[in-house]
Design a protein around this motif. Structure first.
Motif, mmCIF file in Angstrom:
data_model
loop_
_atom_site.group_PDB
_atom_site.id
_atom_site.type_symbol
_atom_site.label_atom_id
_atom_site.label_comp_id
_atom_site.label_asym_id
_atom_site.label_seq_id
_atom_site.Cartn_x
_atom_site.Cartn_y
_atom_site.Cartn_z
ATOM 1 N N LEU A 100 0.826 -1.210 0.000
ATOM 2 C CA LEU A 100 0.000 0.000 0.000
ATOM 3 C C LEU A 100 0.860 1.259 0.000
ATOM 4 O O LEU A 100 0.447 2.290 -0.537
ATOM 5 C CB LEU A 100 -0.964 -0.010 1.185
ATOM 6 C CG LEU A 100 -2.060 -1.072 1.094
ATOM 7 C CD1 LEU A 100 -2.914 -1.074 2.357
ATOM 8 C CD2 LEU A 100 -2.915 -0.895 -0.144
ATOM 9 N N GLY A 101 2.052 1.178 0.562
ATOM 10 C CA GLY A 101 2.977 2.310 0.517
ATOM 11 C C GLY A 101 3.395 2.628 -0.909
ATOM 12 O O GLY A 101 3.537 3.788 -1.280
ATOM 13 N N ARG A 102 3.569 1.598 -1.725
ATOM 14 C CA ARG A 102 3.885 1.819 -3.145
ATOM 15 C C ARG A 102 2.696 2.448 -3.862
ATOM 16 O O ARG A 102 2.863 3.211 -4.797
ATOM 17 C CB ARG A 102 4.266 0.509 -3.818
ATOM 18 C CG ARG A 102 5.628 0.005 -3.415
ATOM 19 C CD ARG A 102 6.122 -1.081 -4.327
ATOM 20 N NE ARG A 102 5.149 -2.107 -4.583
ATOM 21 C CZ ARG A 102 5.199 -3.354 -4.103
ATOM 22 N NH1 ARG A 102 6.197 -3.717 -3.338
ATOM 23 N NH2 ARG A 102 4.275 -4.223 -4.403
ATOM 24 N N GLU A 103 1.508 2.116 -3.420
ATOM 25 C CA GLU A 103 0.284 2.660 -4.025
ATOM 26 C C GLU A 103 0.132 4.143 -3.705
ATOM 27 O O GLU A 103 -0.320 4.914 -4.538
ATOM 28 C CB GLU A 103 -0.926 1.882 -3.500
ATOM 29 C CG GLU A 103 -2.246 2.290 -4.076
ATOM 30 C CD GLU A 103 -2.421 1.917 -5.535
ATOM 31 O OE1 GLU A 103 -3.225 2.580 -6.193
ATOM 32 O OE2 GLU A 103 -1.760 0.983 -6.019
ATOM 33 N N ALA A 104 0.520 4.544 -2.501
ATOM 34 C CA ALA A 104 0.227 5.906 -2.042
ATOM 35 C C ALA A 104 1.458 6.743 -1.747
ATOM 36 O O ALA A 104 1.329 7.852 -1.269
ATOM 37 C CB ALA A 104 -0.641 5.824 -0.792
ATOM 38 N N GLY A 105 2.619 6.227 -1.983
ATOM 39 C CA GLY A 105 3.830 6.958 -1.615
ATOM 40 C C GLY A 105 4.298 6.526 -0.248
ATOM 41 O O GLY A 105 5.018 5.565 -0.115
ATOM 42 N N SER A 106 3.833 7.182 0.768
ATOM 43 C CA SER A 106 4.226 6.845 2.131
ATOM 44 C C SER A 106 2.973 6.698 2.983
ATOM 45 O O SER A 106 2.073 7.522 2.904
ATOM 46 C CB SER A 106 5.121 7.947 2.696
ATOM 47 O OG SER A 106 5.347 7.731 4.059
ATOM 48 N N VAL A 107 2.923 5.646 3.769
ATOM 49 C CA VAL A 107 1.797 5.456 4.680
ATOM 50 C C VAL A 107 2.341 5.246 6.082
ATOM 51 O O VAL A 107 3.244 4.466 6.298
ATOM 52 C CB VAL A 107 0.888 4.267 4.270
ATOM 53 C CG1 VAL A 107 0.129 4.593 3.017
ATOM 54 C CG2 VAL A 107 1.666 2.993 4.101
ATOM 55 N N GLN A 108 1.800 6.000 7.024
ATOM 56 C CA GLN A 108 2.259 5.893 8.404
ATOM 57 C C GLN A 108 1.224 5.189 9.272
ATOM 58 O O GLN A 108 1.484 4.144 9.824
ATOM 59 C CB GLN A 108 2.569 7.281 8.972
ATOM 60 C CG GLN A 108 3.650 8.024 8.219
ATOM 61 C CD GLN A 108 4.983 7.318 8.273
ATOM 62 O OE1 GLN A 108 5.348 6.766 9.301
ATOM 63 N NE2 GLN A 108 5.711 7.315 7.177
ATOM 64 N N LEU B 46 -2.949 3.901 10.306
ATOM 65 C CA LEU B 46 -4.016 3.075 9.746
ATOM 66 C C LEU B 46 -4.947 3.884 8.844
ATOM 67 O O LEU B 46 -5.474 3.345 7.867
ATOM 68 C CB LEU B 46 -4.802 2.400 10.875
ATOM 69 C CG LEU B 46 -4.014 1.351 11.680
ATOM 70 C CD1 LEU B 46 -4.850 0.830 12.842
ATOM 71 C CD2 LEU B 46 -3.552 0.213 10.789
ATOM 72 N N ASP B 47 -5.139 5.180 9.132
ATOM 73 C CA ASP B 47 -5.993 6.002 8.276
ATOM 74 C C ASP B 47 -5.370 6.160 6.885
ATOM 75 O O ASP B 47 -6.070 6.090 5.874
ATOM 76 C CB ASP B 47 -6.231 7.379 8.904
ATOM 77 C CG ASP B 47 -7.152 7.313 10.113
ATOM 78 O OD1 ASP B 47 -7.946 6.349 10.210
ATOM 79 O OD2 ASP B 47 -7.063 8.212 10.971
ATOM 80 N N GLN B 48 -4.061 6.366 6.824
ATOM 81 C CA GLN B 48 -3.383 6.476 5.529
ATOM 82 C C GLN B 48 -3.414 5.138 4.793
ATOM 83 O O GLN B 48 -3.546 5.107 3.573
ATOM 84 C CB GLN B 48 -1.949 6.953 5.720
ATOM 85 C CG GLN B 48 -1.858 8.401 6.135
ATOM 86 C CD GLN B 48 -0.425 8.816 6.393
ATOM 87 O OE1 GLN B 48 0.362 8.047 6.944
ATOM 88 N NE2 GLN B 48 -0.096 10.036 6.004
ATOM 89 N N LEU B 49 -3.264 4.038 5.523
ATOM 90 C CA LEU B 49 -3.376 2.716 4.908
ATOM 91 C C LEU B 49 -4.765 2.528 4.316
ATOM 92 O O LEU B 49 -4.908 2.012 3.200
ATOM 93 C CB LEU B 49 -3.114 1.608 5.935
ATOM 94 C CG LEU B 49 -1.682 1.243 6.229
ATOM 95 C CD1 LEU B 49 -1.623 0.228 7.365
ATOM 96 C CD2 LEU B 49 -0.988 0.699 5.006
ATOM 97 N N THR B 50 -5.787 2.931 5.045
ATOM 98 C CA THR B 50 -7.158 2.796 4.574
ATOM 99 C C THR B 50 -7.358 3.604 3.291
ATOM 100 O O THR B 50 -7.963 3.118 2.331
ATOM 101 C CB THR B 50 -8.158 3.233 5.668
ATOM 102 O OG1 THR B 50 -7.964 2.395 6.818
ATOM 103 C CG2 THR B 50 -9.587 3.106 5.190
ATOM 104 N N SER B 51 -6.839 4.816 3.249
ATOM 105 C CA SER B 51 -6.955 5.653 2.044
ATOM 106 C C SER B 51 -6.239 5.012 0.860
ATOM 107 O O SER B 51 -6.762 4.990 -0.256
ATOM 108 C CB SER B 51 -6.370 7.040 2.297
ATOM 109 O OG SER B 51 -7.112 7.717 3.275
ATOM 110 N N ALA B 52 -5.045 4.482 1.091
ATOM 111 C CA ALA B 52 -4.294 3.818 0.023
ATOM 112 C C ALA B 52 -5.035 2.578 -0.467
ATOM 113 O O ALA B 52 -5.084 2.303 -1.666
ATOM 114 C CB ALA B 52 -2.897 3.452 0.521
#
Length: 174
Positions: A29-37, A39-45
């Motif tokens: 998911l980090g590759r999908e969205a750039g950087s994820v820190q 759980l909310d950023q993971l959910t968005s990705a």
């Protein structure tokens, strides 16, 4: 173990928000969205990943998402089963472009390979051909063929395809 074999998992509450993710899922998911820190950023990705799917999938109690390339839409497979009592669902992420490599120390211990033979075996597992290995390591083709013959003997394989298959099987070991 899922991380070791390159498989990510997500636990979603009410099939909407991620409440748990392993390291591989975070990487995908980090590759999908750039950087994820968080759980909310993971959910968005994750929602962006699902939005790329060719037909909007509904998440079931167990859903598989197969990712082959950032430019391709992910393939989403749902397994029909009884709903989880607490309303959660599990999403498994499988990156087809991920290449597991065997642990070099494990190869040396299992098969008694030298360091040079181990490097050659790993390069073969990556899909390199002996001529390219010789060129990249600035060795003669004869030296590489000799090392490869030794690797075949120690691993009890006879062809490159057999060796690569064996190395793929032992790549899941720690």
């Amino acid at each position: 173990m899922l991380d070791r074999i390159g498989c990510g998992y997500l636990v979603l509450e009410d099939r909407r928000k991620i409440v748990e993710a392993n390291a591989t899922a975070r990487l995908i998911l980090g590759r999908e969205a750039g950087s994820v820190q968080g759980l909310d950023q993971l959910t968005s990705a994750f929602k962006r990943l699902i939005a790329r799917a060719p037909n909007r999938p509904s998440l079931g109690p167990l859903t598989w998402i197969v990712i082959s390339d950032k430019d391709d839409a992910p393939l989403v497979l749902n397994q029909v089963a009884d709903d989880m009592p607490d309303g959660t669902s599990v999403v498994m992420l499988l990156d087809l472009d991920a290449h597991l490599e065997p642990n070099p120390f494990m190869l040396q211990r299992m098969f008694g390979l030298t360091m040079a033979e181990t490097r050659l075996a790993i390069q073969m597992a990556r899909g390199d051909v002996p001529a390219d290995v010789a060129r990249s390591r600035r060795l003669s083709r004869t030296t590489i063929r000799s090392q490869l013959a030794s690797v075949f003997a120690k691993t009890q394989t006879r062809r490159q395809a057999e060796l690569v298959t064996l190395l793929a099987r032992v790549a899941v070991l720690p």
